[in-house]
Design a protein around this motif. Structure first.
Motif, PDB file in Angstrom:
ATOM      1  N   LEU A   1      45.535  14.371  30.953  1.00 38.67           N
ATOM      2  CA  LEU A   1      44.966  14.772  29.676  1.00 38.67           C
ATOM      3  C   LEU A   1      44.298  16.127  29.830  1.00 38.67           C
ATOM      4  CD1 LEU A   1      43.162  11.489  28.508  1.00 38.67           C
ATOM      5  CD2 LEU A   1      45.399  12.329  27.766  1.00 38.67           C
ATOM      6  N   ILE A   2      44.466  16.988  28.839  1.00 43.06           N
ATOM      7  CA  ILE A   2      43.793  18.285  28.822  1.00 43.06           C
ATOM      8  C   ILE A   2      43.145  18.451  27.454  1.00 43.06           C
ATOM      9  CG2 ILE A   2      43.986  20.772  29.146  1.00 43.06           C
ATOM     10  CD1 ILE A   2      46.535  20.288  30.737  1.00 43.06           C
ATOM     11  N   ARG A   3      41.843  18.519  27.439  1.00 38.02           N
ATOM     12  CA  ARG A   3      41.120  18.670  26.176  1.00 38.02           C
ATOM     13  C   ARG A   3      41.081  20.143  25.791  1.00 38.02           C
ATOM     14  NH1 ARG A   3      34.739  17.926  25.203  1.00 38.02           N
ATOM     15  NH2 ARG A   3      34.723  17.789  22.925  1.00 38.02           N
ATOM     16  N   ASP A   4      41.565  20.448  24.583  1.00 38.52           N
ATOM     17  CA  ASP A   4      41.658  21.827  24.090  1.00 38.52           C
ATOM     18  C   ASP A   4      42.340  22.724  25.119  1.00 38.52           C
ATOM     19  OD1 ASP A   4      40.309  21.048  21.800  1.00 38.52           O
ATOM     20  OD2 ASP A   4      38.355  21.618  22.583  1.00 38.52           O
ATOM     21  N   PRO A   5      43.599  22.439  25.462  1.00 35.69           N
ATOM     22  CA  PRO A   5      44.255  23.154  26.569  1.00 35.69           C
ATOM     23  C   PRO A   5      44.317  24.657  26.378  1.00 35.69           C
ATOM     24  CG  PRO A   5      45.849  21.932  25.234  1.00 35.69           C
ATOM     25  CD  PRO A   5      44.499  21.489  24.794  1.00 35.69           C
ATOM     26  N   ASP A   6      44.026  25.367  27.450  1.00 33.62           N
ATOM     27  CA  ASP A   6      44.150  26.827  27.493  1.00 33.62           C
ATOM     28  C   ASP A   6      45.633  27.144  27.687  1.00 33.62           C
ATOM     29  OD1 ASP A   6      44.292  29.518  28.306  1.00 33.62           O
ATOM     30  OD2 ASP A   6      42.259  29.445  29.124  1.00 33.62           O
ATOM     31  N   ALA A   7      46.242  27.762  26.676  1.00 31.07           N
ATOM     32  CA  ALA A   7      47.687  28.007  26.709  1.00 31.07           C
ATOM     33  C   ALA A   7      48.097  28.866  27.906  1.00 31.07           C
ATOM     34  CB  ALA A   7      48.133  28.674  25.413  1.00 31.07           C
ATOM     35  N   MET A   8      47.221  29.772  28.338  1.00 31.01           N
ATOM     36  CA  MET A   8      47.563  30.669  29.437  1.00 31.01           C
ATOM     37  C   MET A   8      47.576  29.938  30.781  1.00 31.01           C
ATOM     38  SD  MET A   8      45.511  34.159  28.412  1.00 31.01           S
ATOM     39  CE  MET A   8      46.218  35.012  29.811  1.00 31.01           C
ATOM     40  N   MET A   9      46.881  28.802  30.865  1.00 29.31           N
ATOM     41  CA  MET A   9      46.791  28.071  32.120  1.00 29.31           C
ATOM     42  C   MET A   9      47.668  26.826  32.138  1.00 29.31           C
ATOM     43  SD  MET A   9      42.652  28.283  32.644  1.00 29.31           S
ATOM     44  CE  MET A   9      42.711  27.542  34.269  1.00 29.31           C
ATOM     45  N   LEU A  10      48.231  26.461  30.985  1.00 34.56           N
ATOM     46  CA  LEU A  10      48.897  25.176  30.861  1.00 34.56           C
ATOM     47  C   LEU A  10      50.086  25.024  31.805  1.00 34.56           C
ATOM     48  CD1 LEU A  10      49.134  22.448  29.514  1.00 34.56           C
ATOM     49  CD2 LEU A  10      50.426  23.536  27.656  1.00 34.56           C
ATOM     50  N   ASP A  11      50.994  25.980  31.802  1.00 36.23           N
ATOM     51  CA  ASP A  11      52.189  25.857  32.639  1.00 36.23           C
ATOM     52  C   ASP A  11      51.825  25.725  34.108  1.00 36.23           C
ATOM     53  OD1 ASP A  11      53.823  25.941  30.453  1.00 36.23           O
ATOM     54  OD2 ASP A  11      54.346  28.063  30.667  1.00 36.23           O
ATOM     55  N   ARG A  12      50.845  26.491  34.546  1.00 30.06           N
ATOM     56  CA  ARG A  12      50.428  26.436  35.947  1.00 30.06           C
ATOM     57  C   ARG A  12      49.838  25.070  36.284  1.00 30.06           C
ATOM     58  NH1 ARG A  12      51.317  27.344  41.044  1.00 30.06           N
ATOM     59  NH2 ARG A  12      49.449  27.747  42.290  1.00 30.06           N
ATOM     60  N   ARG A  13      49.058  24.519  35.379  1.00 28.81           N
ATOM     61  CA  ARG A  13      48.462  23.203  35.614  1.00 28.81           C
ATOM     62  C   ARG A  13      49.528  22.112  35.675  1.00 28.81           C
ATOM     63  NH1 ARG A  13      43.105  23.708  31.874  1.00 28.81           N
ATOM     64  NH2 ARG A  13      41.729  24.553  33.491  1.00 28.81           N
ATOM     65  N   LEU A  14      50.495  22.181  34.789  1.00 32.09           N
ATOM     66  CA  LEU A  14      51.566  21.191  34.819  1.00 32.09           C
ATOM     67  C   LEU A  14      52.333  21.275  36.134  1.00 32.09           C
ATOM     68  CD1 LEU A  14      53.021  21.372  31.186  1.00 32.09           C
ATOM     69  CD2 LEU A  14      51.318  19.791  32.111  1.00 32.09           C
ATOM     70  N   GLN A  15      52.525  22.496  36.628  1.00 34.00           N
ATOM     71  CA  GLN A  15      53.219  22.675  37.904  1.00 34.00           C
ATOM     72  C   GLN A  15      52.390  22.098  39.046  1.00 34.00           C
ATOM     73  OE1 GLN A  15      53.823  26.759  39.047  1.00 34.00           O
ATOM     74  NE2 GLN A  15      55.482  26.261  40.437  1.00 34.00           N
ATOM     75  N   ILE A  16      51.106  22.403  39.068  1.00 36.49           N
ATOM     76  CA  ILE A  16      50.223  21.922  40.137  1.00 36.49           C
ATOM     77  C   ILE A  16      50.157  20.395  40.134  1.00 36.49           C
ATOM     78  CG2 ILE A  16      47.804  21.802  40.874  1.00 36.49           C
ATOM     79  CD1 ILE A  16      47.520  24.703  39.933  1.00 36.49           C
ATOM     80  N   GLU A  17      50.048  19.824  38.939  1.00 42.92           N
ATOM     81  CA  GLU A  17      49.898  18.361  38.828  1.00 42.92           C
ATOM     82  C   GLU A  17      51.228  17.627  38.895  1.00 42.92           C
ATOM     83  OE1 GLU A  17      47.100  16.979  38.985  1.00 42.92           O
ATOM     84  OE2 GLU A  17      45.721  18.637  38.558  1.00 42.92           O
ATOM     85  N   GLY A  18      52.329  18.374  38.817  1.00 39.47           N
ATOM     86  CA  GLY A  18      53.637  17.721  38.826  1.00 39.47           C
ATOM     87  C   GLY A  18      53.819  16.835  37.615  1.00 39.47           C
ATOM     88  N   ALA A  19      53.359  17.329  36.468  1.00 41.71           N
ATOM     89  CA  ALA A  19      53.340  16.515  35.248  1.00 41.71           C
ATOM     90  C   ALA A  19      54.463  16.910  34.301  1.00 41.71           C
ATOM     91  CB  ALA A  19      52.001  16.665  34.539  1.00 41.71           C
ATOM     92  N   THR A  20      54.971  15.903  33.608  1.00 41.82           N
ATOM     93  CA  THR A  20      56.030  16.090  32.621  1.00 41.82           C
ATOM     94  C   THR A  20      55.444  15.948  31.221  1.00 41.82           C
ATOM     95  OG1 THR A  20      57.654  15.113  34.123  1.00 41.82           O
ATOM     96  CG2 THR A  20      58.247  15.240  31.784  1.00 41.82           C
ATOM     97  N   PRO A  21      55.570  16.965  30.355  1.00 39.18           N
ATOM     98  CA  PRO A  21      55.036  16.831  29.000  1.00 39.18           C
ATOM     99  C   PRO A  21      55.750  15.732  28.236  1.00 39.18           C
ATOM    100  CG  PRO A  21      55.524  19.132  29.518  1.00 39.18           C
ATOM    101  CD  PRO A  21      56.130  18.299  30.605  1.00 39.18           C
ATOM    102  N   THR A  22      55.010  15.078  27.387  1.00 40.21           N
ATOM    103  CA  THR A  22      55.571  14.010  26.566  1.00 40.21           C
ATOM    104  C   THR A  22      54.850  13.992  25.244  1.00 40.21           C
ATOM    105  OG1 THR A  22      55.990  11.623  26.428  1.00 40.21           O
ATOM    106  CG2 THR A  22      53.989  12.314  27.549  1.00 40.21           C
ATOM    107  N   VAL A  23      55.439  13.325  24.266  1.00 36.46           N
ATOM    108  CA  VAL A  23      54.783  13.209  22.961  1.00 36.46           C
ATOM    109  C   VAL A  23      54.210  11.818  22.781  1.00 36.46           C
ATOM    110  CG1 VAL A  23      56.123  14.988  21.835  1.00 36.46           C
ATOM    111  CG2 VAL A  23      57.003  12.649  21.869  1.00 36.46           C
ATOM    112  N   GLY A  24      53.984  11.116  23.844  1.00 39.69           N
ATOM    113  CA  GLY A  24      53.338   9.800  23.728  1.00 39.69           C
ATOM    114  C   GLY A  24      54.121   8.732  24.406  1.00 39.69           C
TER     115      GLY A  24
END
Length: 233
Positions: free
Chosen positions: A210-233
Motif C-alpha cells: 500500500l502507498i498512501r498518496d503515492p509520489d508519481a516520481m518514486m512509484l516505479d522505483r518502489r514497485l521495482q524494489i518491492e517486486g510488486a505487481t500493480p493491480t486494481v483490487g
C-alpha cells in the motif's frame, strides 16, 4: 473462504511479509515505510480484536464504522479485527455504527469511539481526546497477542457494508485458483476495493503493498524494489 480462513493461512508462515506500507502524504508521517510479517500482522489483529471484545463487547451483530485512510496498514488490521469478533464492518454512515474507529478527533459518533493515531511510533494521541474516546496509541499495546472469540459469525451474517451493498462472510473473499506469493500493489483509493484486494491477495498466500498518496516520481522505483505487481483490487 472467510476472513477467519484467511487469517489462519496468514499465520502458517510467520516470517512471510504480508503488508508493506509507504506514506507519501505531506506531513509528519511522510517517508514512513512499514513492513509487517505474518506474525506481527496477526499480533496487531489480535490486539485490536481483544480491545473490541473486552472493552466494547463486540460480537456478531455489532457494527464497526471504519473511518481511516483506505491505503493504510492500520485500516487493514482494524478491518480484520472487526471480522475476527464476527462484527459487521461498515464504510457507510460510519458515525451511526456501534463503534467508530477513526483518525479524526472531530468525528462524533452515536456509539463508542476509538481514536487512531496514524504515525507508526505513536504512543499516545497528539490530539485532545473527545469525551469518552479510547486512545488506540496508548491502549492497544496492553492487549494480548492471542485472540479467542466469544462467538463466531454465521456465513450468512453481514461482514461488510460499502456503497449500500451488504456482503456476507460467505461471499467476502474470492477463492483463489492457485497460490500466488507475489506482492500486489493495490493501486485503488476505494476502501472496499482495498479491503477486498487485500483479502484476495492473502487468500492466495501473497503480500500486499500500500502507498498512501503515492509520489508519481518514486512509484516505479518502489514497485521495482518491492517486486510488486500493480493491480486494481
Amino acid at each position: 473462504m472467510t476472513p477467519a480462513d484467511v487469517l489462519a493461512l496468514i499465520r502458517q508462515d510467520e516470517t512471510a511479509p504480508r503488508v508493506t506500507f509507504y506514506d507519501d502524504t505531506p506531513g509528519q508521517t511522510r517517508g514512513e515505510r512499514i513492513e509487517l510479517s505474518a506474525k506481527v500482522f496477526a499480533n496487531w489483529i489480535a490486539k485490536a480484536a481483544n480491545l473490541l471484545q473486552d472493552e466494547f463487547e463486540a460480537a456478531p451483530g455489532t457494527t464497526i464504522g471504519l473511518d481511516l485512510p483506505p491505503q493504510h496498514w492500520r485500516t487493514l488490521y482494524w478491518a480484520m479485527a472487526g471480522w475476527a469478533v464476527g462484527a459487521t464492518v461498515t464504510l457507510d454512515g460510519v458515525t451511526n455504527a456501534d463503534i467508530l474507529v477513526t483518525d479524526d478527533p472531530s468525528r462524533a459518533g452515536t456509539g463508542d469511539l476509538i481514536l487512531v493515531t496514524l504515525a507508526a511510533l505513536a504512543r499516545m494521541s497528539p490530539n485532545p481526546l473527545p469525551s469518552g474516546a479510547l486512545d488506540e496509541a496508548a491502549e492497544l499495546s496492553t492487549y494480548a497477542d492471542h485472540f479467542d472469540a466469544w462467538a463466531s459469525p454465521e456465513d450468512s451474517d453481514t461482514a461488510l457494508i460499502a456503497g449500500g451493498i451488504r456482503t456476507t462472510y460467505r461471499d467476502l473473499v474470492s477463492v483463489p485458483a492457485a497460490r500466488d506469493r507475489r506482492r500486489r500493489y493495490l493501486n485503488v483509493v476505494d476502501a472496499a476495493a482495498v479491503l477486498r484486494g487485500a483479502l484476495d491477495t492473502w487468500a492466495a498466500d501473497g503480500s500486499v503493498l500500500l502507498i498512501r498518496d503515492p509520489d508519481a516520481m518514486m512509484l516505479d522505483r518502489r514497485l521495482q524494489i518491492e517486486g510488486a505487481t500493480p493491480t486494481v483490487g
